[in-house]
Write a protein that holds these residues in place. Structure first.
Motif, PDB file in Angstrom:
ATOM      1  N   MET A   1     124.995  32.550  70.304  1.00  0.00           N
ATOM      2  CA  MET A   1     125.868  32.876  69.173  1.00  0.00           C
ATOM      3  C   MET A   1     126.510  31.627  68.589  1.00  0.00           C
ATOM      4  O   MET A   1     126.740  31.537  67.382  1.00  0.00           O
ATOM      5  CB  MET A   1     126.961  33.851  69.629  1.00  0.00           C
ATOM      6  CG  MET A   1     126.442  35.241  69.940  1.00  0.00           C
ATOM      7  SD  MET A   1     125.567  35.980  68.529  1.00  0.00           S
ATOM      8  CE  MET A   1     126.870  36.068  67.324  1.00  0.00           C
ATOM      9  N   PHE A   2     126.802  30.641  69.445  1.00  0.00           N
ATOM     10  CA  PHE A   2     127.395  29.412  68.937  1.00  0.00           C
ATOM     11  C   PHE A   2     126.434  28.717  67.978  1.00  0.00           C
ATOM     12  O   PHE A   2     126.835  28.217  66.919  1.00  0.00           O
ATOM     13  CB  PHE A   2     127.755  28.480  70.097  1.00  0.00           C
ATOM     14  CG  PHE A   2     128.317  27.153  69.662  1.00  0.00           C
ATOM     15  CD1 PHE A   2     129.616  27.070  69.169  1.00  0.00           C
ATOM     16  CD2 PHE A   2     127.544  26.004  69.712  1.00  0.00           C
ATOM     17  CE1 PHE A   2     130.134  25.856  68.746  1.00  0.00           C
ATOM     18  CE2 PHE A   2     128.057  24.785  69.291  1.00  0.00           C
ATOM     19  CZ  PHE A   2     129.358  24.720  68.812  1.00  0.00           C
ATOM     20  N   GLY A   3     125.137  28.706  68.358  1.00  0.00           N
ATOM     21  CA  GLY A   3     124.131  28.089  67.497  1.00  0.00           C
ATOM     22  C   GLY A   3     124.033  28.784  66.156  1.00  0.00           C
ATOM     23  O   GLY A   3     123.905  28.131  65.110  1.00  0.00           O
ATOM     24  N   TYR A   4     124.104  30.120  66.152  1.00  0.00           N
ATOM     25  CA  TYR A   4     124.053  30.855  64.897  1.00  0.00           C
ATOM     26  C   TYR A   4     125.295  30.594  64.044  1.00  0.00           C
ATOM     27  O   TYR A   4     125.222  30.568  62.805  1.00  0.00           O
ATOM     28  CB  TYR A   4     123.911  32.351  65.164  1.00  0.00           C
ATOM     29  CG  TYR A   4     122.542  32.757  65.663  1.00  0.00           C
ATOM     30  CD1 TYR A   4     121.387  32.204  65.109  1.00  0.00           C
ATOM     31  CD2 TYR A   4     122.399  33.696  66.683  1.00  0.00           C
ATOM     32  CE1 TYR A   4     120.131  32.568  65.559  1.00  0.00           C
ATOM     33  CE2 TYR A   4     121.145  34.067  67.145  1.00  0.00           C
ATOM     34  CZ  TYR A   4     120.012  33.505  66.583  1.00  0.00           C
ATOM     35  OH  TYR A   4     118.768  33.869  67.025  1.00  0.00           O
ATOM     36  N   SER A   5     126.443  30.406  64.706  1.00  0.00           N
ATOM     37  CA  SER A   5     127.674  30.093  63.964  1.00  0.00           C
ATOM     38  C   SER A   5     127.542  28.746  63.259  1.00  0.00           C
ATOM     39  O   SER A   5     127.926  28.597  62.088  1.00  0.00           O
ATOM     40  CB  SER A   5     128.879  30.068  64.912  1.00  0.00           C
ATOM     41  OG  SER A   5     129.065  31.325  65.529  1.00  0.00           O
ATOM     42  N   ILE A   6     126.991  27.759  63.978  1.00  0.00           N
ATOM     43  CA  ILE A   6     126.764  26.442  63.369  1.00  0.00           C
ATOM     44  C   ILE A   6     125.797  26.574  62.200  1.00  0.00           C
ATOM     45  O   ILE A   6     125.998  25.984  61.124  1.00  0.00           O
ATOM     46  CB  ILE A   6     126.210  25.454  64.417  1.00  0.00           C
ATOM     47  CG1 ILE A   6     127.243  25.224  65.528  1.00  0.00           C
ATOM     48  CG2 ILE A   6     125.826  24.139  63.751  1.00  0.00           C
ATOM     49  CD1 ILE A   6     128.521  24.594  65.068  1.00  0.00           C
ATOM     50  N   ALA A   7     124.740  27.365  62.398  1.00  0.00           N
ATOM     51  CA  ALA A   7     123.744  27.563  61.343  1.00  0.00           C
ATOM     52  C   ALA A   7     124.385  28.191  60.097  1.00  0.00           C
ATOM     53  O   ALA A   7     124.032  27.832  58.965  1.00  0.00           O
ATOM     54  CB  ALA A   7     122.605  28.445  61.852  1.00  0.00           C
ATOM     55  N   PHE A   8     125.311  29.110  60.307  1.00  0.00           N
ATOM     56  CA  PHE A   8     125.986  29.770  59.188  1.00  0.00           C
ATOM     57  C   PHE A   8     126.737  28.754  58.330  1.00  0.00           C
ATOM     58  O   PHE A   8     126.635  28.759  57.101  1.00  0.00           O
ATOM     59  CB  PHE A   8     126.948  30.828  59.727  1.00  0.00           C
ATOM     60  CG  PHE A   8     127.801  31.480  58.681  1.00  0.00           C
ATOM     61  CD1 PHE A   8     127.316  32.552  57.944  1.00  0.00           C
ATOM     62  CD2 PHE A   8     129.091  31.027  58.428  1.00  0.00           C
ATOM     63  CE1 PHE A   8     128.112  33.166  56.971  1.00  0.00           C
ATOM     64  CE2 PHE A   8     129.882  31.623  57.464  1.00  0.00           C
ATOM     65  CZ  PHE A   8     129.385  32.691  56.734  1.00  0.00           C
ATOM     66  N   PHE A   9     127.497  27.869  58.979  1.00  0.00           N
ATOM     67  CA  PHE A   9     128.275  26.884  58.227  1.00  0.00           C
ATOM     68  C   PHE A   9     127.386  25.832  57.569  1.00  0.00           C
ATOM     69  O   PHE A   9     127.663  25.377  56.454  1.00  0.00           O
ATOM     70  CB  PHE A   9     129.308  26.223  59.146  1.00  0.00           C
ATOM     71  CG  PHE A   9     130.449  27.128  59.507  1.00  0.00           C
ATOM     72  CD1 PHE A   9     131.400  27.496  58.556  1.00  0.00           C
ATOM     73  CD2 PHE A   9     130.570  27.641  60.792  1.00  0.00           C
ATOM     74  CE1 PHE A   9     132.448  28.346  58.882  1.00  0.00           C
ATOM     75  CE2 PHE A   9     131.609  28.497  61.123  1.00  0.00           C
ATOM     76  CZ  PHE A   9     132.548  28.843  60.172  1.00  0.00           C
ATOM     77  N   ILE A  10     126.305  25.462  58.232  1.00  0.00           N
ATOM     78  CA  ILE A  10     125.349  24.525  57.629  1.00  0.00           C
ATOM     79  C   ILE A  10     124.749  25.139  56.371  1.00  0.00           C
ATOM     80  O   ILE A  10     124.661  24.493  55.318  1.00  0.00           O
ATOM     81  CB  ILE A  10     124.247  24.152  58.640  1.00  0.00           C
ATOM     82  CG1 ILE A  10     124.833  23.255  59.741  1.00  0.00           C
ATOM     83  CG2 ILE A  10     123.082  23.455  57.941  1.00  0.00           C
ATOM     84  CD1 ILE A  10     123.861  22.951  60.862  1.00  0.00           C
ATOM     85  N   ALA A  11     124.328  26.393  56.474  1.00  0.00           N
ATOM     86  CA  ALA A  11     123.742  27.078  55.324  1.00  0.00           C
ATOM     87  C   ALA A  11     124.749  27.208  54.180  1.00  0.00           C
ATOM     88  O   ALA A  11     124.380  27.122  53.002  1.00  0.00           O
ATOM     89  CB  ALA A  11     123.236  28.455  55.731  1.00  0.00           C
ATOM     90  N   GLY A  12     126.020  27.420  54.532  1.00  0.00           N
ATOM     91  CA  GLY A  12     127.045  27.503  53.498  1.00  0.00           C
ATOM     92  C   GLY A  12     127.177  26.204  52.725  1.00  0.00           C
ATOM     93  O   GLY A  12     127.263  26.206  51.491  1.00  0.00           O
ATOM     94  N   GLY A  13     127.162  25.084  53.441  1.00  0.00           N
ATOM     95  CA  GLY A  13     127.237  23.781  52.777  1.00  0.00           C
ATOM     96  C   GLY A  13     126.025  23.521  51.900  1.00  0.00           C
ATOM     97  O   GLY A  13     126.134  23.011  50.777  1.00  0.00           O
TER      98      GLY A  13
END
Length: 267
Positions: A1-13
């Motif tokens: 889940m931590f990896g998906y959270s990081i992916a979410f913020f990367i995609a937002g940027g």
């Protein structure tokens, strides 16, 4: 889940940046998916195309409300882009993943040069054949009619779709300059490009799904992050000089291209 959270913020940027410069985001979706999250190149391409549907749709809605989209030009770009996006996606079956990495890196380098040296013209105007007159004065950015050769948009729409299907980028790297070289104001070109990217990405993504080149969890996470980023980017775009952002990301794209070659080819 931590990896998906990081992916979410990367995609937002990425979604924020992509909606400002009109390039969909695939130029950063693909390398982050491969270098940071370990997806193979073909799966990253399909996932990138699927995620771009969400980011481009969100940004397009904002630009539509701002009355910055030239529907006629988008229509001329879209049909050839969709056809060749599907063709490009099918072609990936016959390419080794390392070849796809090299092709993607070359596209990144060309995109970066285009961002860093605006005088370089990789997308020349094709002026023969019938043309249509467009007057984007409703945007208050341009008051003179623009003559747009139909064949110009058909050819560059097809080229953008082909690049999109093969590499997972949006095709916006060709759509935007193809419009600007004809005299279309940059903000209108960006908005029109993003509308074109939606059906182009749908066609390419659907083809990659049929080929099994998709990661559904990352489509969901990247799509959700990209929606938020694209909403913010399209809202901020009228107050931002896109050229300044392009210079910064021109340097970034060269670095990413070299890193991908080093890790995926030489490493």
């Amino acid at each position: 889940m931590f990896g998906y959270s990081i992916a979410f913020f990367i995609a937002g940027g990425i979604g924020l940046i992509a909606s400002i410069i009109g390039m969909g985001g695939g130029f950063l979706y693909v390398p982050t998916l491969t270098l940071l999250f370990g997806l193979d190149q073909k799966t990253a391409v399909g996932t990138s195309l699927a995620a771009m549907i969400f980011s481009s749709s969100t940004a397009t809605l904002i630009y539509w409300r701002q009355k910055k989209i030239l529907i006629t030009l988008a229509a001329l770009l879209t049909l050839p882009a969709m056809i060749f996006s599907m063709l490009g996606s099918l072609i990936t079956v016959y390419f080794d993943a390392r070849i796809l990495v090299i092709l993607f890196a070359l596209v990144l380098i060309l995109m970066s040069l285009q961002m860093l040296v605006p005088s370089l013209c990789f997308v020349p105007a094709i002026t023969w054949g019938p043309s249509i007159a467009i007057n984007p004065s409703v945007s208050r950015e341009h008051s003179k009619p623009i003559r747009v050769p139909c064949i110009h948009l058909v050819i560059w729409g097809a080229m953008g779709g082909l690049v999109s299907g093969i590499t997972g980028t949006s095709g916006g790297a060709l759509f935007v300059p193809a419009l600007v070289v004809l005299g279309v104001p940059i903000h209108l070109a960006v908005a029109t490009s993003l509308l074109t990217i939606i059906p182009t990405s749908i066609t390419g993504a659907a083809t990659h799904i049929a080929l099994g080149n998709i990661s559904l969890p990352y489509v969901v996470v990247y799509g959700a992050g990209a929606v938020l980023g694209a909403f913010a980017g399209a809202s901020l775009a009228p107050r931002i000089q896109a050229d300044h952002i392009k210079r910064v990301f021109g340097i970034l794209l060269i670095s990413i291209a070299l890193l991908m070659i080093q890790q995926k080819i030489l490493g």
